[in-house]
Design a protein around this motif. Structure first.
Motif, PDB file in Angstrom:
ATOM      1  N   LEU A   6       0.825  -1.205   0.000  1.00 22.12           N
ATOM      2  CA  LEU A   6       0.000   0.000   0.000  1.00 22.12           C
ATOM      3  C   LEU A   6       0.860   1.256   0.000  1.00 22.12           C
ATOM      4  N   GLU A   7       1.948   1.206   0.740  1.00 18.58           N
ATOM      5  CA  GLU A   7       2.865   2.346   0.770  1.00 18.58           C
ATOM      6  C   GLU A   7       3.480   2.597  -0.606  1.00 18.58           C
ATOM      7  N   LYS A   8       3.824   1.530  -1.316  1.00 16.29           N
ATOM      8  CA  LYS A   8       4.355   1.689  -2.678  1.00 16.29           C
ATOM      9  C   LYS A   8       3.331   2.359  -3.578  1.00 16.29           C
ATOM     10  N   GLY A   9       2.076   1.978  -3.434  1.00 18.28           N
ATOM     11  CA  GLY A   9       1.024   2.606  -4.229  1.00 18.28           C
ATOM     12  C   GLY A   9       0.899   4.088  -3.949  1.00 18.28           C
ATOM     13  N   ILE A  10       1.012   4.454  -2.686  1.00 19.13           N
ATOM     14  CA  ILE A  10       0.941   5.873  -2.318  1.00 19.13           C
ATOM     15  C   ILE A  10       2.075   6.649  -2.971  1.00 19.13           C
ATOM     16  N   TRP A  11       3.292   6.101  -2.906  1.00 13.91           N
ATOM     17  CA  TRP A  11       4.445   6.802  -3.485  1.00 13.91           C
ATOM     18  C   TRP A  11       4.411   6.807  -5.011  1.00 13.91           C
ATOM     19  N   LEU A  12       3.897   5.737  -5.617  1.00 18.72           N
ATOM     20  CA  LEU A  12       3.762   5.733  -7.079  1.00 18.72           C
ATOM     21  C   LEU A  12       2.771   6.802  -7.529  1.00 18.72           C
ATOM     22  N   GLY A  13       1.683   6.958  -6.775  1.00 26.09           N
ATOM     23  CA  GLY A  13       0.724   8.014  -7.093  1.00 26.09           C
ATOM     24  C   GLY A  13       1.351   9.391  -6.971  1.00 26.09           C
ATOM     25  N   CYS A  14       2.145   9.597  -5.927  1.00 24.39           N
ATOM     26  CA  CYS A  14       2.841  10.884  -5.746  1.00 24.39           C
ATOM     27  C   CYS A  14       3.814  11.143  -6.888  1.00 24.39           C
ATOM     28  N   ALA A  15       4.533  10.112  -7.298  1.00 24.03           N
ATOM     29  CA  ALA A  15       5.472  10.274  -8.412  1.00 24.03           C
ATOM     30  C   ALA A  15       4.730  10.601  -9.703  1.00 24.03           C
ATOM     31  N   GLY A  16       3.600   9.948  -9.934  1.00 18.20           N
ATOM     32  CA  GLY A  16       2.801  10.235 -11.129  1.00 18.20           C
ATOM     33  C   GLY A  16       2.334  11.682 -11.144  1.00 18.20           C
ATOM     34  N   VAL A  17       1.856  12.169 -10.011  1.00 16.44           N
ATOM     35  CA  VAL A  17       1.419  13.563  -9.925  1.00 16.44           C
ATOM     36  C   VAL A  17       2.608  14.502 -10.112  1.00 16.44           C
ATOM     37  N   GLY A  18       3.761  14.134  -9.568  1.00 16.55           N
ATOM     38  CA  GLY A  18       4.960  14.957  -9.741  1.00 16.55           C
ATOM     39  C   GLY A  18       5.338  15.111 -11.203  1.00 16.55           C
ATOM     40  N   PHE A  19       5.296  14.020 -11.946  1.00 14.66           N
ATOM     41  CA  PHE A  19       5.603  14.110 -13.373  1.00 14.66           C
ATOM     42  C   PHE A  19       4.507  14.859 -14.123  1.00 14.66           C
ATOM     43  N   ALA A  20       3.274  14.730 -13.678  1.00 14.62           N
ATOM     44  CA  ALA A  20       2.180  15.474 -14.317  1.00 14.62           C
ATOM     45  C   ALA A  20       2.378  16.977 -14.134  1.00 14.62           C
ATOM     46  N   VAL A  21       2.819  17.374 -12.951  1.00 11.81           N
ATOM     47  CA  VAL A  21       3.081  18.793 -12.705  1.00 11.81           C
ATOM     48  C   VAL A  21       4.230  19.273 -13.589  1.00 11.81           C
ATOM     49  N   LEU A  22       5.261  18.449 -13.754  1.00 11.44           N
ATOM     50  CA  LEU A  22       6.372  18.822 -14.641  1.00 11.44           C
ATOM     51  C   LEU A  22       5.921  18.997 -16.086  1.00 11.44           C
ATOM     52  N   PHE A  23       4.913  18.224 -16.495  1.00  3.26           N
ATOM     53  CA  PHE A  23       4.405  18.293 -17.868  1.00  3.26           C
ATOM     54  C   PHE A  23       3.293  19.333 -18.025  1.00  3.26           C
ATOM     55  N   ASN A  24       3.019  20.119 -16.996  1.00  4.83           N
ATOM     56  CA  ASN A  24       1.977  21.147 -17.019  1.00  4.83           C
ATOM     57  C   ASN A  24       0.608  20.580 -17.369  1.00  4.83           C
ATOM     58  N   VAL A  25       0.257  19.480 -16.738  1.00  3.39           N
ATOM     59  CA  VAL A  25      -1.055  18.877 -16.920  1.00  3.39           C
ATOM     60  C   VAL A  25      -2.078  19.739 -16.181  1.00  3.39           C
ATOM     61  N   PRO A  26      -3.289  19.889 -16.723  1.00  2.00           N
ATOM     62  CA  PRO A  26      -4.308  20.686 -16.018  1.00  2.00           C
ATOM     63  C   PRO A  26      -4.584  20.140 -14.614  1.00  2.00           C
ATOM     64  N   ARG A  27      -4.908  21.040 -13.706  1.00  2.00           N
ATOM     65  CA  ARG A  27      -5.141  20.659 -12.307  1.00  2.00           C
ATOM     66  C   ARG A  27      -6.275  19.656 -12.163  1.00  2.00           C
ATOM     67  N   ARG A  28      -7.283  19.769 -13.017  1.00  2.00           N
ATOM     68  CA  ARG A  28      -8.435  18.880 -12.907  1.00  2.00           C
ATOM     69  C   ARG A  28      -8.074  17.428 -13.171  1.00  2.00           C
ATOM     70  N   ALA A  29      -6.907  17.186 -13.748  1.00  2.00           N
ATOM     71  CA  ALA A  29      -6.485  15.824 -14.064  1.00  2.00           C
ATOM     72  C   ALA A  29      -5.571  15.214 -13.002  1.00  2.00           C
ATOM     73  N   LEU A  30      -5.070  16.005 -12.079  1.00  2.00           N
ATOM     74  CA  LEU A  30      -4.063  15.517 -11.132  1.00  2.00           C
ATOM     75  C   LEU A  30      -4.584  14.411 -10.211  1.00  2.00           C
ATOM     76  N   GLY A  31      -5.786  14.547  -9.716  1.00  2.00           N
ATOM     77  CA  GLY A  31      -6.339  13.515  -8.833  1.00  2.00           C
ATOM     78  C   GLY A  31      -6.518  12.190  -9.550  1.00  2.00           C
ATOM     79  N   VAL A  32      -6.983  12.266 -10.779  1.00  2.00           N
ATOM     80  CA  VAL A  32      -7.171  11.043 -11.571  1.00  2.00           C
ATOM     81  C   VAL A  32      -5.823  10.405 -11.879  1.00  2.00           C
ATOM     82  N   ILE A  33      -4.832  11.215 -12.188  1.00  2.00           N
ATOM     83  CA  ILE A  33      -3.489  10.689 -12.463  1.00  2.00           C
ATOM     84  C   ILE A  33      -2.933   9.994 -11.223  1.00  2.00           C
ATOM     85  N   TYR A  34      -3.162  10.579 -10.051  1.00  2.00           N
ATOM     86  CA  TYR A  34      -2.708   9.958  -8.813  1.00  2.00           C
ATOM     87  C   TYR A  34      -3.311   8.560  -8.664  1.00  2.00           C
ATOM     88  N   ILE A  35      -4.608   8.460  -8.867  1.00  2.00           N
ATOM     89  CA  ILE A  35      -5.298   7.168  -8.707  1.00  2.00           C
ATOM     90  C   ILE A  35      -4.816   6.161  -9.746  1.00  2.00           C
TER      91      ILE A  35
END
Length: 164
Positions: A6-35
């Motif tokens: 479960l902890e790995k899943g949490i960190w993978l979601g954080c990493a996905g959101v981190g890369f999404a922020v680097l790619f300037n993904v719209p904010r409305r997509a960040l939660g879905v990207i995390y999941i």
């Protein structure tokens, strides 16, 4: 479910959101990207806990990411790759690629034939692992996107020109 998984899943979601922020993904997509990133990574690690091969587990996780990205794109009105790429990047096999490159550098300086042979096979194993995992990631995301695509780009452009 194991807490470490479960902890790995949490960190993978954080990493996905981190890369999404680097790619300037719209904010409305960040939660879905995390999941999507968390669940795709959890699928991979969950299958690995059952001693399923790394490449097969990666293919299953990336396929989930691909299909989930198509669904998210429909509901969030954004291209599927907006969700797929940031969620997929945390699963890239950096460790195997690094070990393969270090092995190649060590091979150039090695003189002992026995050590060279062992190092050569380790390097090839790491390089092939990195390549096959990368291939599984690409296929796992591309196939769902290709299957669910309704029209080709050529037809879309032609239809818009004909309408005008």
């Amino acid at each position: 479910m194991d807490f470490a998984l479960l902890e790995k899943g949490i960190w993978l979601g954080c990493a996905g959101v981190g890369f999404a922020v680097l790619f300037n993904v719209p904010r409305r997509a960040l939660g879905v990207i995390y999941i999507i990133a968390a669940l795709g990574g959890l699928i991979k690690f969950y299958l690995l806990s059952f001693e399923i091969g790394l490449v097969s587990a990666t293919l299953c996780g990336s396929s989930f990411i691909g299909f989930s990205s198509v669904l998210a794109a429909h509901y969030r009105k954004a291209p599927p790759m907006t969700f797929a790429l940031p969620a997929l990047i945390p699963m890239i096999p950096g460790f195997f690629a690094y070990k393969a490159m270090v092995g190649i550098m060590k091979l150039t300086a090695e003189k002992d034939p026995d050590v060279y042979t062992k190092l050569f096979f380790e390097t090839v194993n790491n390089g092939l692992s990195a390549w096959l995992i990368s291939l599984a990631l690409a296929a796992g995301v591309a196939i769902p996107l290709l299957i669910t695509r309704k029209e080709t780009v050529k037809r879309i452009k032609t239809d818009k020109v004909l309408e005008k």
